[in-house]
Scaffold this motif. Structure first.
Motif, mmCIF file in Angstrom:
data_model
loop_
_atom_site.group_PDB
_atom_site.id
_atom_site.type_symbol
_atom_site.label_atom_id
_atom_site.label_comp_id
_atom_site.label_asym_id
_atom_site.label_seq_id
_atom_site.Cartn_x
_atom_site.Cartn_y
_atom_site.Cartn_z
ATOM 1 N N LYS A 1 29.151 76.594 5.461
ATOM 2 C CA LYS A 1 29.718 76.138 4.185
ATOM 3 C C LYS A 1 30.733 77.142 3.646
ATOM 4 C CE LYS A 1 25.492 77.815 1.928
ATOM 5 N NZ LYS A 1 24.276 77.419 1.191
ATOM 6 N N ARG B 1 34.800 76.265 3.641
ATOM 7 C CA ARG B 1 35.470 76.286 2.344
ATOM 8 C C ARG B 1 36.711 77.170 2.398
ATOM 9 N NH1 ARG B 1 31.337 77.191 -1.713
ATOM 10 N NH2 ARG B 1 31.206 79.267 -0.768
ATOM 11 N N VAL C 1 39.433 75.505 4.596
ATOM 12 C CA VAL C 1 40.098 74.390 3.918
ATOM 13 C C VAL C 1 41.121 74.910 2.908
ATOM 14 C CG1 VAL C 1 39.723 72.510 2.265
ATOM 15 C CG2 VAL C 1 38.240 72.733 4.277
ATOM 16 N N ARG C 2 40.735 75.880 2.114
ATOM 17 C CA ARG C 2 41.656 76.423 1.104
ATOM 18 C C ARG C 2 42.854 77.103 1.751
ATOM 19 N NH1 ARG C 2 37.139 79.048 -3.035
ATOM 20 N NH2 ARG C 2 36.644 77.102 -4.148
ATOM 21 N N TRP D 1 39.436 72.348 -2.082
ATOM 22 C CA TRP D 1 37.979 72.199 -1.943
ATOM 23 C C TRP D 1 37.442 71.596 -3.251
ATOM 24 C CZ3 TRP D 1 34.807 72.507 2.106
ATOM 25 C CH2 TRP D 1 33.427 72.519 1.875
ATOM 26 N N ALA E 1 34.325 69.962 7.900
ATOM 27 C CA ALA E 1 35.588 69.958 7.167
ATOM 28 C C ALA E 1 36.174 68.551 7.092
ATOM 29 C CB ALA E 1 36.580 70.904 7.834
ATOM 30 N N VAL F 1 34.188 66.405 4.517
ATOM 31 C CA VAL F 1 34.466 66.785 3.131
ATOM 32 C C VAL F 1 35.857 66.316 2.705
ATOM 33 C CG1 VAL F 1 34.817 68.750 1.584
ATOM 34 C CG2 VAL F 1 32.867 68.736 3.145
ATOM 35 N N THR G 1 36.791 63.546 -0.269
ATOM 36 C CA THR G 1 37.637 63.820 -1.441
ATOM 37 C C THR G 1 38.891 62.952 -1.474
ATOM 38 O OG1 THR G 1 38.816 65.583 -0.256
ATOM 39 C CG2 THR G 1 36.847 66.223 -1.522
#
Length: 503
Positions: free
Chosen positions: A46, A50, A53-54, A60, A86, A89, A93
Motif C-alpha cells: 500500500k 501510493r 501512483v503519485r 491517490w 495500482a 485503485v 477513482t
C-alpha cells in the motif's frame, strides 16, 4: 462509494491460482486497509503503490481505500500484486477506464518512483492464467524474455506505471516481446577428457540410458567429479513439456538467464556439503520456496563428498527419490515442487583417502564409521555402485583417445528409444521409473533368468526394493545391447552393480 477490480496470480509451489484484486474507495478518513491474508512484503504494497501512483502523475484518493484479495483464505506472498493493486485503485477513482482490465492478468512490483520491477514466477503464473482462460497479460518489461515462452496469451510489457496508465487510456502501446528464438544449448564437458576408468564410464553410460542413480567411490583425483559433470552431455535434450516444467521452477527460484530463458539441457546441480536441509529440499518462512532438488528436476543432483553431508540432509532425500516430488507443509499452507532427478553420489573410501589403499592410516572401525554415514535405506535406492581406481600409468592411455560423449550419447539415445517404445502406453519414459509390480507381473521374466535374484534374496544380499532395481538395470543393459528381453547374463550384471561394496 467506488469499486473496481483487476486480476493477478498467486503461486502455491509451481501451481498458480488466480487472484481477484478489489479496490473500494470512500466511506471514511484517509486510510488504506488490505485484507485477504497478505504476507508482510505484500502488506507494505500500500505504501509502495501510493508513492508510485503519485510519482507517476496520478492522484491517490484522499479517502478510505479498502483492498481485498480473493480468495481470502489463500495466503498471498510477494510483491507481484503491486501493478494489479495500482490498476484497481486508479480504475476505482475514475483516473483510467476499466475496460482493458477485463480478462487481463497483471504482474509486477512497483518502485517508489513508478518503475515496474521484475518479479519471480512470471512463467508459471502466465501458464496458470492461460489455463484459466485469460487472454492477455501485462508484465514488467524486464520479464518479457520469460513471458515470451507462453503461447496463447497476448503479452505486453511496461517499464513504468505511467506507460501502463497511458495504455489503459488508449494513449500508448505496450512493449511486445521479441519472438522466441531457440538458442544453441550450452556446452557440456566431453567424456573424452576422462582418461581411463572403463568400469566407471560403463556405469555412467548405463545410468544415462536408464535414468539410474549412481554411487562412485574412490580416492581423490581419480575422476569422480569429472565423470559426473559429463553425464548431462549423455542425456537426451528435454522435451517441450519438460523444458517448461524445469524453466518454471527456475523462474520461481529467480535463476533464469535473459540470454537463455528456456532450459533445454538437463540441469546439473551440485550443492556444497554445508547446505542446510531447507536449502536442499526447499523451505523458508511462509510458503516454502524450491530447493536444490527441485532445481535439479529432470537433470542431475550431484553430491560430492557425500559422506560429509550429514545424515539429516541425506535421509531427507529418501522419500523424494521414490516419489519424484517434494511436498513441504508450513503454517500458511503446503506446497508441491517437482523433483525427479538422477542422484549421483561421490565419496572417498575413508577419511584419510590416500591414493593407494596400502597407504591408508585409518582403522577398520574408522572406515566403517565414515562410510556408515550413507545409511542402508539410502544406498538401497542407489541402483549402480562403482569403485574407481587410481591410474597406474598415464602413458598407457596416450595411444588410443578416450571415447567422446557424442558416440556414447548415440548409444544412450538408441537405448532410451527402445525403452520409450516399450513403456509408451504406460507413460514411463525410462526404465528407472517403471514400478516394481509391473516388472514382476506384466513384464515378468522366466524363473531361470531371475534365479540368481531369488538366491540373493534368500541369503539376504538384497532387499525386495533392490531386486526391483536389479530388474530395471537388467532392462537397461538389454536396451544397450539391442535385445528384446533380459537374459540371465543381464540379471547377473545388474546384481553385480548392486552388490559391489562402496568401501
Amino acid at each position: 462509494m467506488a469499486l473496481s477490480k483487476s486480476w493477478s496470480v498467486a503461486l502455491i509451489g509451481v501451481d498458480g491460482r488466480m487472484i481477484e484484486i478489489e479496490a473500494d474507495i470512500g466511506g471514511g478518513a484517509p486510510k488504506v486497509t488490505m485484507v485477504g491474508l497478505p504476507d508482510p512484503g505484500l502488506r507494505e504494497a500500500k505504501d509502495r503503490v501510493r508513492s508510485a501512483v503519485r510519482n507517476s502523475g496520478q492522484t491517490w484518493p484522499d479517502e478510505r481505500v479498502i483492498l481485498g484479495l480473493s480468495p481470502a483464505n489463500l495466503p498471498k506472498v510477494g510483491s507481484g500484486y503491486d501493478l494489479g493493486i495500482a490498476a484497481a485503485v486508479l480504475a476505482a477513482t475514475g483516473s483510467v477506464p476499466a475496460t482493458k482490465l477485463l480478462n487481463t492478468v497483471l504482474l509486477g512490483e512497483l518502485a517508489l518512483d513508478g518503475r515496474v520491477r521484475a518479479v519471480r514466477g512470471v512463467l508459471p503464473g502466465l501458464l496458470a492464467a492461460r489455463n484459466a482462460g485469460y487472454r492477455r497479460a501485462v508484465v514488467p518489461a524486464e520479464s518479457l524474455f520469460e513471458a515470451a515462452l507462453v503461447d496463447g496469451l497476448e503479452i505486453g510489457g511496461v517499464a513504468r506505471l505511467s506507460d501502463f496508465v497511458d495504455w489503459l487510456k488508449g494513449e500508448g502501446e505496450l512493449t511486445r516481446p521479441e519472438p522466441f528464438v531457440a538458442q544453441e544449448p550450452p556446452r557440456v564437458p566431453d567424456l573424452a577428457d576422462v582418461v581411463g576408468q572403463p568400469e566407471a564410464r560403463w556405469a555412467l553410460e548405463v545410468a544415462a540410458a536408464g535414468g539410474h542413480h549412481l554411487l562412485m567411490t574412490g580416492p581423490p583425483g581419480v575422476g569422480k567429479t569429472m565423470l559426473a559433470k559429463r553425464l548431462p552431455g549423455l542425456l537426451p535434450r528435454l522435451s517441450s513439456e519438460e523444458s517448461l516444467q524445469v524453466t518454471a521452477v527456475h523462474s520461481i527460484d529467480g535463476s533464469l538467464s535473459p540470454t537463455e530463458p528456456l532450459v533445454t539441457v538437463p540441469p546439473f546441480v551440485a550443492p556444497h556439503h554445508s547446505i542446510s536441509v531447507p536449502a536442499l529440499i526447499g523451505g523458508g518462512s511462509g510458503l516454502a520456496v524450491p530447493g536444490a532438488i527441485s532445481r535439479a528436476h529432470r537433470g542431475i543432483l550431484f553430491l560430492d563428498e557425500v559422506c560429509e553431508f550429514g545424515p539429516e540432509r541425506l535421509e531427507s532425500l529418501r522419500t523424494v527419490l521414490e516419489e519424484g516430488e517434494v511436498r513441504i507443509a508450513r503454517v500458511k499452507g503446503a506446497v508441491r515442487y517437482p523433483a525427479r532427478f538422477q542422484l549421483v553420489l561421490a565419496t572417498n573410501p575413508c577419511p584419510c583417502a590416500p591414493t593407494k589403499d596400502a597407504d591408508c592410516t585409518c582403522s577398520a572401525s574408522a572406515r566403517r564409521r565414515y562410510l556408515g554415514r550413507l545409511s542402508g535405506p539410502l544406498l538401497d535406492r542407489v541402483d549402480l555402485r562403482v569403485r574407481l581406481r587410481p591410474l597406474s600409468a598415464l602413458s598407457a592411455h596416450l595411444g588410443e583417445p578416450p571415447e567422446a560423449s557424442a558416440a556414447v550419447r548415440e548409444r544412450v539415445l538408441e537405448a532410451r528409444e527402445r525403452a520409450g517404445k516399450r513403456w509408451a502406453e504406460h507413460g514411463w519414459p525410462t526404465n528407472a521409473e517403471v514400478p516394481g509390480p509391473a516388472l514382476r507381473r506384466e513384464f515378468a521374466l522366466p524363473p531361470q533368468v531371475t534365479a540368481l535374484l531369488d538366491r540373493a534374496l534368500e541369503r539376504g544380499a538384497i532387499t525386495a526394493r533392490g531386486a526391483d532395481r536389479c530388474l530395471r538395470i537388467a532392462w537397461t543393459l538389454t536396451d544397450l545391447k539391442g535385445a528384446d528381453k533380459p537374459e540371465a547374463d543381464e540379471v547377473a550384471a545388474a546384481l553385480n552393480f548392486r552388490e559391489r561394496s562402496s568401501g
